[in-house]
Design a protein around this motif. Structure first.
Motif, PDB file in Angstrom:
ATOM      1  N   LEU A  15       0.852  -1.185   0.000  1.00 18.59           N
ATOM      2  CA  LEU A  15       0.000   0.000   0.000  1.00 18.59           C
ATOM      3  C   LEU A  15       0.887   1.233   0.000  1.00 18.59           C
ATOM      4  O   LEU A  15       1.857   1.310   0.765  1.00 18.59           O
ATOM      5  N   ARG A  16       0.557   2.202  -0.811  1.00 15.38           N
ATOM      6  CA  ARG A  16       1.362   3.420  -0.876  1.00 15.38           C
ATOM      7  C   ARG A  16       0.938   4.387   0.223  1.00 15.38           C
ATOM      8  O   ARG A  16      -0.195   4.365   0.712  1.00 15.38           O
ATOM      9  N   ASP A  17       1.857   5.258   0.617  1.00 18.43           N
ATOM     10  CA  ASP A  17       1.596   6.196   1.713  1.00 18.43           C
ATOM     11  C   ASP A  17       0.343   7.024   1.474  1.00 18.43           C
ATOM     12  O   ASP A  17      -0.394   7.355   2.407  1.00 18.43           O
ATOM     13  N   VAL A  18       0.090   7.370   0.213  1.00 16.91           N
ATOM     14  CA  VAL A  18      -1.059   8.215  -0.085  1.00 16.91           C
ATOM     15  C   VAL A  18      -2.371   7.556   0.324  1.00 16.91           C
ATOM     16  O   VAL A  18      -3.362   8.241   0.607  1.00 16.91           O
ATOM     17  N   SER A  19      -2.399   6.238   0.416  1.00 15.86           N
ATOM     18  CA  SER A  19      -3.618   5.545   0.847  1.00 15.86           C
ATOM     19  C   SER A  19      -3.990   5.951   2.266  1.00 15.86           C
ATOM     20  O   SER A  19      -5.166   6.176   2.578  1.00 15.86           O
ATOM     21  N   PHE A  20      -3.009   6.041   3.138  1.00 15.26           N
ATOM     22  CA  PHE A  20      -3.254   6.405   4.527  1.00 15.26           C
ATOM     23  C   PHE A  20      -3.529   7.903   4.667  1.00 15.26           C
ATOM     24  O   PHE A  20      -4.274   8.326   5.547  1.00 15.26           O
ATOM     25  N   GLU A  21      -2.937   8.687   3.780  1.00 17.64           N
ATOM     26  CA  GLU A  21      -3.223  10.118   3.765  1.00 17.64           C
ATOM     27  C   GLU A  21      -4.646  10.387   3.268  1.00 17.64           C
ATOM     28  O   GLU A  21      -5.317  11.316   3.730  1.00 17.64           O
ATOM     29  N   LEU A  22      -5.105   9.560   2.338  1.00 19.57           N
ATOM     30  CA  LEU A  22      -6.486   9.681   1.858  1.00 19.57           C
ATOM     31  C   LEU A  22      -7.491   9.441   2.980  1.00 19.57           C
ATOM     32  O   LEU A  22      -8.560  10.053   2.998  1.00 19.57           O
ATOM     33  N   VAL A  23      -7.139   8.555   3.911  1.00 21.36           N
ATOM     34  CA  VAL A  23      -8.029   8.314   5.049  1.00 21.36           C
ATOM     35  C   VAL A  23      -8.179   9.593   5.874  1.00 21.36           C
ATOM     36  O   VAL A  23      -9.286   9.976   6.270  1.00 21.36           O
ATOM     37  N   THR A  24      -7.067  10.277   6.133  1.00 29.09           N
ATOM     38  CA  THR A  24      -7.114  11.521   6.898  1.00 29.09           C
ATOM     39  C   THR A  24      -7.922  12.587   6.166  1.00 29.09           C
ATOM     40  O   THR A  24      -8.805  13.228   6.745  1.00 29.09           O
ATOM     41  N   ALA A  25      -7.608  12.774   4.877  1.00 25.40           N
ATOM     42  CA  ALA A  25      -8.328  13.777   4.091  1.00 25.40           C
ATOM     43  C   ALA A  25      -9.808  13.421   3.969  1.00 25.40           C
ATOM     44  O   ALA A  25     -10.685  14.284   4.077  1.00 25.40           O
ATOM     45  N   GLY A  26     -10.081  12.138   3.765  1.00 26.09           N
ATOM     46  CA  GLY A  26     -11.460  11.693   3.605  1.00 26.09           C
ATOM     47  C   GLY A  26     -12.277  11.861   4.870  1.00 26.09           C
ATOM     48  O   GLY A  26     -13.446  12.236   4.823  1.00 26.09           O
ATOM     49  N   ARG A  27     -11.649  11.581   6.011  1.00 20.38           N
ATOM     50  CA  ARG A  27     -12.366  11.733   7.286  1.00 20.38           C
ATOM     51  C   ARG A  27     -12.718  13.201   7.541  1.00 20.38           C
ATOM     52  O   ARG A  27     -13.821  13.525   7.981  1.00 20.38           O
ATOM     53  N   GLU A  28     -11.765  14.092   7.261  1.00 22.11           N
ATOM     54  CA  GLU A  28     -12.018  15.518   7.451  1.00 22.11           C
ATOM     55  C   GLU A  28     -13.172  15.982   6.561  1.00 22.11           C
ATOM     56  O   GLU A  28     -14.042  16.738   7.001  1.00 22.11           O
ATOM     57  N   LEU A  29     -13.162  15.527   5.313  1.00 24.22           N
ATOM     58  CA  LEU A  29     -14.206  15.935   4.385  1.00 24.22           C
ATOM     59  C   LEU A  29     -15.546  15.315   4.765  1.00 24.22           C
ATOM     60  O   LEU A  29     -16.592  15.975   4.701  1.00 24.22           O
ATOM     61  N   ALA A  30     -15.529  14.055   5.192  1.00 22.85           N
ATOM     62  CA  ALA A  30     -16.766  13.395   5.609  1.00 22.85           C
ATOM     63  C   ALA A  30     -17.381  14.101   6.816  1.00 22.85           C
ATOM     64  O   ALA A  30     -18.610  14.224   6.921  1.00 22.85           O
ATOM     65  N   ASP A  31     -16.539  14.587   7.733  1.00 26.31           N
ATOM     66  CA  ASP A  31     -17.044  15.332   8.879  1.00 26.31           C
ATOM     67  C   ASP A  31     -17.727  16.623   8.426  1.00 26.31           C
ATOM     68  O   ASP A  31     -18.767  17.015   8.961  1.00 26.31           O
ATOM     69  N   GLY A  32     -17.138  17.288   7.431  1.00 33.93           N
ATOM     70  CA  GLY A  32     -17.750  18.507   6.905  1.00 33.93           C
ATOM     71  C   GLY A  32     -19.066  18.245   6.206  1.00 33.93           C
ATOM     72  O   GLY A  32     -19.994  19.053   6.274  1.00 33.93           O
ATOM     73  N   LEU A  33     -19.151  17.091   5.550  1.00 34.66           N
ATOM     74  CA  LEU A  33     -20.371  16.717   4.834  1.00 34.66           C
ATOM     75  C   LEU A  33     -21.416  16.099   5.755  1.00 34.66           C
ATOM     76  O   LEU A  33     -22.598  16.032   5.403  1.00 34.66           O
ATOM     77  N   GLY A  34     -20.943  15.598   6.902  1.00 31.44           N
ATOM     78  CA  GLY A  34     -21.861  14.917   7.812  1.00 31.44           C
ATOM     79  C   GLY A  34     -22.170  13.496   7.392  1.00 31.44           C
ATOM     80  O   GLY A  34     -23.267  12.975   7.646  1.00 31.44           O
ATOM     81  N   GLY A  35     -21.187  12.839   6.747  1.00 30.55           N
ATOM     82  CA  GLY A  35     -21.421  11.474   6.255  1.00 30.55           C
ATOM     83  C   GLY A  35     -20.353  10.502   6.703  1.00 30.55           C
ATOM     84  O   GLY A  35     -19.543  10.783   7.582  1.00 30.55           O
ATOM     85  N   ASP A  36     -20.347   9.322   6.102  1.00 26.90           N
ATOM     86  CA  ASP A  36     -19.404   8.258   6.415  1.00 26.90           C
ATOM     87  C   ASP A  36     -18.249   8.254   5.414  1.00 26.90           C
ATOM     88  O   ASP A  36     -18.381   8.768   4.292  1.00 26.90           O
ATOM     89  N   LEU A  37     -17.146   7.634   5.843  1.00 28.72           N
ATOM     90  CA  LEU A  37     -15.993   7.462   4.967  1.00 28.72           C
ATOM     91  C   LEU A  37     -15.889   6.004   4.552  1.00 28.72           C
ATOM     92  O   LEU A  37     -15.724   5.114   5.389  1.00 28.72           O
TER      93      LEU A  37
END
Length: 317
Positions: A15-37
């Motif tokens: 797995l490339r590092d960006v996969s784990f960074e996507l989790v961080t970015a995705g969680r932040e965005l999901a919190d803003g949207l009020g949804g799940d990741l």
């Protein structure tokens, strides 16, 4: 329609590092949207990858066992099918060679606006994506006036998610149209491959124009040896032929996120900074107190590297 779907990336069994960074970015965005990741992993050892992606902030990991390595035609079909099934507001993909290969095709097929190379994301009434332009000299904010959108995320801009969690893993069955798979992977060749991958290094000693002459590399290599670091450089060193391309950090080289980045004789041009600003600790040695590198350095030494480096070697020895 408030969820986020992020697609992980792997290469040659890792797995490339960006996969784990996507989790961080995705969680932040999901919190803003009020949804799940939701995180999807396609091809290869999907079960093993899924275990690694069971991280705090992820709601569900979806596995798709189709092939071993990246294939444009397979990924495009699978991501489209996942999107139609989950109906997320946001589709996050890595801004990598592979991600940029299939992102436009997927966005076109799903009629989604696509923002590439995002370095920051925020969501209020609409998506606001920050991008860099003109060699990272200017930051721009793109507002997306749409309920659903796709974004490619630049690696090294978000911290990597690390905390394991109890996350559901769900296999996703998709009927891939084999007649539409017009390409096959016949081999893999690392462009600019060399003895090391500086992107994996925990401690980088990086050199710039300040070392003046190629023979002064011997002094830097001595420091590298006594500290157990890995040697890297800015572009002029590679352009001069003093180090191979695989050692170059920056916008036209590699993006690195080591624990420690020691910049020796590097002024801090934006093209170089774009490749290393994600380091945990940045230390700079430069004779110019106004060098831009000091603007981002955690620690700075204003002094002649030919005085400072021998003193460091003596201390470490």
């Amino acid at each position: 329609m408030s969820d986020v779907l992020a697609v992980a990336e792997h290469r040659r069994g890792d797995l490339r590092d960006v996969s784990f960074e996507l989790v961080t970015a995705g969680r932040e965005l999901a919190d803003g949207l009020g949804g799940d990741l939701h995180v999807a992993v396609i091809s290869g050892d999907v079960d093993g990858f899924a275990e690694m992606l069971r991280l705090d902030g992820v709601d569900t990991v979806h596995t798709v066992a189709e092939g071993e390595e990246f294939n444009h035609d397979v990924y495009a079909q699978v991501v489209e099918a996942l999107h139609e099934e989950l109906d997320p507001a946001a589709l996050l993909l890595p801004n990598s060679v592979n991600g940029l290969d299939y992102a436009p095709a997927v966005a076109n097929a799903l009629d989604l606006p696509l923002v590439t190379d995002a370095v920051d994301l925020a969501y209020g009434d609409r998506l606001e994506a920050t991008r860099e332009m003109y060699g990272s000299k200017v930051e721009t904010t793109v507002e997306v006036d749409a309920d659903q959108f796709a974004v490619t995320v630049r690696g090294g801009e978000w911290g990597a998610a690390e905390t394991a969690a109890d996350v559901d893993v769900e296999p996703f069955d998709v009927a891939v149209d084999d007649d539409a798979v017009r390409t096959t992977v016949t081999g893999f060749e690392e462009v600019g491959a060399g003895d090391v991958d500086i992107a994996d290094a925990e401690f980088l000693v990086s050199i710039g124009r300040g070392i003046e002459e190629e023979e002064n590399l011997d002094l830097i290599r001595e420091l590298v040896d006594v500290t157990g670091a890995t040697l890297s450089s800015s572009r002029p060193i590679v352009d001069n032929g003093w180090l191979p391309k695989n050692r170059q950090v920056g916008q036209s080289g590699k993006q690195v996120t080591p624990d420690v980045y020691l910049a020796i004789g590097i002024s801090g041009a934006v093209q170089h900074v774009a490749g290393m600003k994600g380091a945990d600790t940045i230390i700079a040695i430069n004779t110019d107190p106004n060098a831009p590198i000091f603007d981002i350095a955690d620690y700075g030494v204003v002094g002649d590297l030919f005085d400072v480096v021998p003193a460091l070697i003596e201390q470490f020895e």
